[in-house]
Scaffold this motif. Structure first.
Motif, short mmCIF file in Angstrom:
data_model
loop_
_atom_site.label_atom_id
_atom_site.label_comp_id
_atom_site.label_asym_id
_atom_site.label_seq_id
_atom_site.Cartn_x
_atom_site.Cartn_y
_atom_site.Cartn_z
N TRP B 26 0.84 -1.19 0.00
CA TRP B 26 0.00 0.00 0.00
C TRP B 26 0.88 1.25 0.00
O TRP B 26 0.63 2.21 -0.72
N GLY B 27 1.92 1.22 0.82
CA GLY B 27 2.86 2.34 0.87
C GLY B 27 3.50 2.58 -0.48
O GLY B 27 3.64 3.72 -0.94
N MET B 28 3.87 1.47 -1.18
CA MET B 28 4.54 1.61 -2.47
C MET B 28 3.60 2.20 -3.51
O MET B 28 4.03 2.96 -4.41
N ILE B 29 2.31 1.87 -3.40
CA ILE B 29 1.36 2.42 -4.35
C ILE B 29 1.11 3.90 -4.06
O ILE B 29 1.06 4.75 -4.95
N GLN B 30 0.99 4.23 -2.78
CA GLN B 30 0.64 5.58 -2.39
C GLN B 30 1.78 6.58 -2.57
O GLN B 30 1.56 7.70 -3.01
N TYR B 31 2.99 6.16 -2.18
CA TYR B 31 4.09 7.13 -2.14
C TYR B 31 5.25 6.64 -3.00
O TYR B 31 5.71 5.52 -2.83
N ARG B 32 5.70 7.52 -3.87
CA ARG B 32 6.85 7.19 -4.73
C ARG B 32 8.08 6.85 -3.89
O ARG B 32 8.80 5.90 -4.15
N GLY B 33 8.29 7.65 -2.83
CA GLY B 33 9.48 7.48 -2.00
C GLY B 33 9.54 6.13 -1.34
O GLY B 33 10.62 5.61 -1.05
N PHE B 34 8.38 5.53 -1.10
CA PHE B 34 8.31 4.25 -0.42
C PHE B 34 8.93 3.13 -1.24
O PHE B 34 9.32 2.10 -0.73
N ARG B 35 8.99 3.36 -2.59
CA ARG B 35 9.46 2.29 -3.47
C ARG B 35 10.97 2.14 -3.38
O ARG B 35 11.51 1.13 -3.84
N ASP B 36 11.65 3.12 -2.81
CA ASP B 36 13.11 3.05 -2.76
C ASP B 36 13.56 2.17 -1.59
O ASP B 36 12.89 2.06 -0.57
N THR B 37 14.75 1.54 -1.77
CA THR B 37 15.26 0.69 -0.71
C THR B 37 15.69 1.49 0.50
O THR B 37 15.96 0.93 1.56
N LEU B 38 15.75 2.84 0.34
CA LEU B 38 16.12 3.69 1.47
C LEU B 38 15.17 3.44 2.65
O LEU B 38 15.58 3.33 3.80
N VAL B 39 13.85 3.30 2.33
CA VAL B 39 12.84 3.07 3.36
C VAL B 39 13.10 1.75 4.06
O VAL B 39 13.09 1.65 5.29
#
Lengths: 520, 327
Positions: B26-39
């Motif tokens: 859900w986070g990855m769909i909602q927020y672009r930043g969530f898709r990065d491995t940084l998170v």
């Protein structure tokens, strides 16, 4: 004789060095003149018992006969006060159950003592998990477990948790565990109590196999049919004494019941004479096909106003179960209860109380009195529950009711504020009776009303029961004492193996009549 | 194989994994930043001390107990390390070693009290919680920075992940602790004894399991893991404060329960606890990403999750024949 260490015994057993091998038909385990005393009770008095290799031997007796004491003495749970326990010709002194198990005497109890959250394999292998350096070899553990179960014809997924299987399978796993420890004697303490017919057949098949393999099996049960179905010999105990050991095929059921209950002279009938009122009173409470799977076969029962109906039967025949089903303390899965012709909901004790029922349970310490509360508080408990807690009974009214009951029933207490737990058994029982009397039920169920009560209290309570009947209440009394039933009951429902098998009334209510009905 | 995976024991774990994947997805769909491995890297780092502590807690709960002293242990260990390095010239690693030994001994002592006097673990570890918090203040009243080249190097260490993310030293220690916990729980006799004791104490004793010894060791293990959590916390923040990690014992219990371990004991997985800890971190991150929500919403969501999981457990234990203990 010096006590051999458990390790030495186990080693000897594995090599069959210390113990002579027993031929089928030879005596594998014997008790010779075994006695056991508890404070104030002589639980076993010089009892002799012999178990042969390759036989299934029923150990029977009523409550307090000494069955479990004998088993516990032979398995080292209790230390014996006299006599010898002989395993394969050698006197043994097991200090605890583990040591008896190491010697080859394994016990499986009705309540399975395994761990439901662990897998079947782990349960089977818990104290001897294969592996090294503290690590477990899972593959071998599962293979060994499967092999152990295969010997009993059981093919289940051993990696699933034990608790997910039926009680019957759990029971079989417990047996597999027991016999894996090089057992020569297997003691089964009421293994069939919570099993249904197919499960019992499965268990019996395993027992026959084990018998054929030369194991000696002691089978404790309350079900007479099962005794005749599977056992070779029967030993009957009564009041801590050996009554006798018999070949099952040669002992008639009626003789067996006589042995278990004791043959006493028919006491003069104290039975109440029902006033001959011509037409019988209408049914107050009628029970239609009430039952629950695994607990009690459906049964019919009527109780009329002013009538006392007895529930008779051997230990485990379903007396308490019947009482609880009618009162809603156990949920019935079929049948109905009618009061004065109208169906009532008795699915919980609370609803049953609303319908005018009362129930004095068998174990008053656990299910009846609240020992920390005072006599007064215990007496008004049911009345208050019936009224609902939002309408408290005024203190003065409580006091009046309590004083009235203490006087009427002759409860021996200095005042109404004494905690009930400090009274004698008979007076506690009277408090429970008082509790139901102030809530004036139409129908009162009593389970073992006189158990653990001295002679004087006994007579008081019997007199009280009769008075209640005369006042028009309907009573149902379950009791293990036939004399008591014969003395008070107008009619008797006879139970056996969780079924109602007969109903006796009038002149037929005699000790001999009831025994005959049980044994038929 | 597939069938046995979804048995009664693994069902809560499967549910936990599902919840974790759903939240992350859900986070990855909602927020672009969530898709990065940084998170992901930050999740593993920020929750490292909590997850390490929760591993010890898992053993305790599996054995049918509870350990409330772990939060205070983290603070105590932090203060101890700070003072040992600052005032006594210990190398931080040596100080950490001392802290681990003391933590294990204190845990073992609590286990011994519980076992020898048959006392509720709740009350003994509550006493331990007050004791350790007090001890932390006794050693030092204020926040102490831990300045040492090793600690700086520890904080600066990173293994880059594809994308912008990286694995910190904290995260690596935590992953190693999880692996160690899994081995102890599932592949050693001690581990199986823990499950047996938690499943049915009386039966376990009858079946020859050393119940007393297992109990002592379980609390010693919890002492060790919470002390390790404290070490990581101290190194990660490069400071210590006696009021640190207040309430972490409850976060750890939440991680264990959300991870699918039965509060009554006997059923559960270390891997589940790892995921349970991650779920708490993910919820926190999601709420931070949203920006408009108060950070206390984390607690509300975790509370809701806990309710759900506890009820699920109850339904599950009911289906077990012969499970005498109430959950």
């Amino acid at each position: 004789m010096a006590e051999p260490s458990p390790a030495a015994l186990q080693g000897g057993l594995l090599l069959s060095g210390g113990l002579r091998p027993v031929q089928p038909g030879g005596v594998v385990l014997a008790a010779r003149g075994v006695s056991k005393n508890f404070p104030a009770v002589r639980a076993l008095v010089a009892v002799d018992f012999e178990l042969k290799a390759g036989e299934i031997h029923a150990l029977l007796g009523e409550n307090g006969a000494g069955k479990s004491t004998l088993i516990k003495v032979m398995t080292g749970v209790y230390e014996r006060d006299g006599g010898d326990v002989v395993l394969a010709g050698r006197i043994i002194h097991p200090a605890h159950a583990g040591e008896a198990q190491a010697l080859g005497i394994s016990t499986v109890y009705q309540e399975v003592n395994l761990i439901p959250t662990l897998s079947v394999a782990e349960n089977l292998m818990l104290e001897r998990q294969p592996g090294r350096f503290g690590f477990v070899n899972w593959r071998r553990l599962r293979a060994d477990a499967r092999q152990m179960l295969a010997r009993m014809g059981l093919d289940i997924d051993v990696s699933r948790p034990l608790g997910g299987f039926s009680v019957a399978v759990q029971q079989l796993v417990a047996i597999a565990r027991a016999i894996a420890l090089n057992a020569r004697v297997l003691i089964l303490d009421e293994p069939t109590a919570s099993l249904d017919r197919e499960e019992i057949d499965l268990l019996f098949a395993v027992m026959r196999d084990l018998r054929a393999a030369g194991l000696g099996i002691i089978f404790v049960t309350h079900f007479l049919d099962q005794v005749y179905e599977i056992t070779d010999r029967i030993t009957v105990l009564r009041n801590g004494q050996l009554i006798g050991t018999y070949e099952t095929a040669e002992l008639s059921q009626i003789d067996l019941v006589h042995h278990m209950l004791g043959r006493q002279l028919e006491s003069a009938s104290h039975r109440r004479k029902r006033p001959a009122t011509g037409a019988p009173a209408a049914d107050l409470v009628s029970v239609r096909g009430l039952g629950r799977r695994r607990l009690m076969e459906p049964l019919d029962l009527e109780v009329r106003a002013g009538e006392l109906v007895g529930l008779a039967g051997l230990l485990g025949s379903g007396r308490t179960e019947t009482a609880k089903l009618i009162f809603g303390a156990e949920n019935a899965d079929c049948g109905e209860v009618r009061v004065a012709g109208a169906a009532v909901d008795t699915s919980s004790p609370r609803r049953a109380i609303r319908a005018g029922f009362g129930f004095c349970p068998e174990d008053r310490k656990v299910e009846g009195i609240v020992p920390e509360l005072s006599v007064r508080e215990n007496i008004i408990l049911a009345l208050q529950a019936r009224q609902g807690w939002h309408r408290p009974i005024p203190r003065a009214e409580q006091q009046r009711l309590a004083d009235q009951m203490i006087e009427a029933l002759g409860i021996a207490t200095p005042d109404s504020e004494k905690p009930v737990g400090q009274l004698s058994g008979g007076n506690q029982q009277k408090c429970i009776l008082a509790r139901w009397l102030v809530s004036s039920p139409r129908f009162l169920i009593l389970d073992e009303p006189t158990r653990g009560i001295d002679v004087g209290g006994h007579a008081d309570i019997i007199t009280l029961l009769r008075q209640l009947c005369d006042e028009g209440m309907g009573l149902l009394v379950a009791s293990s004492e036939l004399e008591e039933i014969v003395a008070v009951a107008d009619r008797v429902a006879v139970l056996r193996d969780r079924r109602k098998v007969a109903e006796l009334s009038g002149e037929a209510v005699t000790r001999a009549g009831i025994i005959e009905a049980i044994a038929q | 194989m597939f069938k046995s995976f979804f048995s009664e024991r693994t069902l809560p774990l499967a549910a936990t994994i599902l919840v974790c994947l759903a939240l992350y997805g859900w986070g990855m769909i909602q927020y672009r930043g969530f898709r990065d491995t940084l998170v992901l890297g930050n999740l593993l780092t920020d929750n490292a001390f909590l997850i390490i502590t929760a591993i010890g807690m898992t053993f305790v709960i599996l054995a049918g107990g509870i350990d409330l002293s772990v939060g205070s242990m983290i603070a105590f260990v932090g203060v101890l390390i700070a003072v040992l390095t600052r005032d006594f010239g210990f190398h931080p690693l040596a100080a950490a070693f001392v802290a681990l030994v003391i933590g294990s001994l204190l845990g073992g002592a609590m286990g011994w009290l519980i076992q020898a006097f048959d006392i509720q673990p709740f009350i003994i570890t509550l006493a331990g919680m007050f004791f350790l918090r007090g001890m932390a203040f006794l050693i030092n009243l204020d926040s102490v920075p831990i300045s040492h080249p090793f600690v700086d190097a520890f904080a600066a260490f990173r293994i880059p992940l594809p994308g912008k993310g990286w694995l910190s030293a904290s995260a690596l220690v935590m992953l190693a602790a999880v692996a160690g916990g899994i081995v102890i729980a599932h592949f050693t006799r001690f581990g199986r004894n823990v499950y047996a004791v938690g499943g049915d104490r009386a039966s376990a004793a009858l079946m020859g399991v050393p119940v007393g010894r297992t109990t002592v060791r379980v609390y010693a293990l919890s002492g060790f893991f919470s002390a390790l959590g404290g070490v990581i916390y101290a190194f990660y923040t490069a400071s210590s404060y006696p009021l640190a990690a207040v309430g972490v014992e409850l976060d750890a219990i939440a991680a264990v329960v959300i991870g699918g371990t039965l509060l009554a004991g006997g059923i559960g997985f270390i891997a589940g606890t790892f995921i349970g800890g991650l779920i708490q971190g993910i919820i926190q991150t999601l709420i931070a990403f949203d920006g408009s929500l108060n950070s206390w919403w984390t607690k509300i969501v975790i509370g809701g999750l806990l309710f759900t999981f506890i009820v699920m457990q109850r339904l599950l234990t009911r289906s077990f024949v012969g499970l005498r203990k109430a959950a």
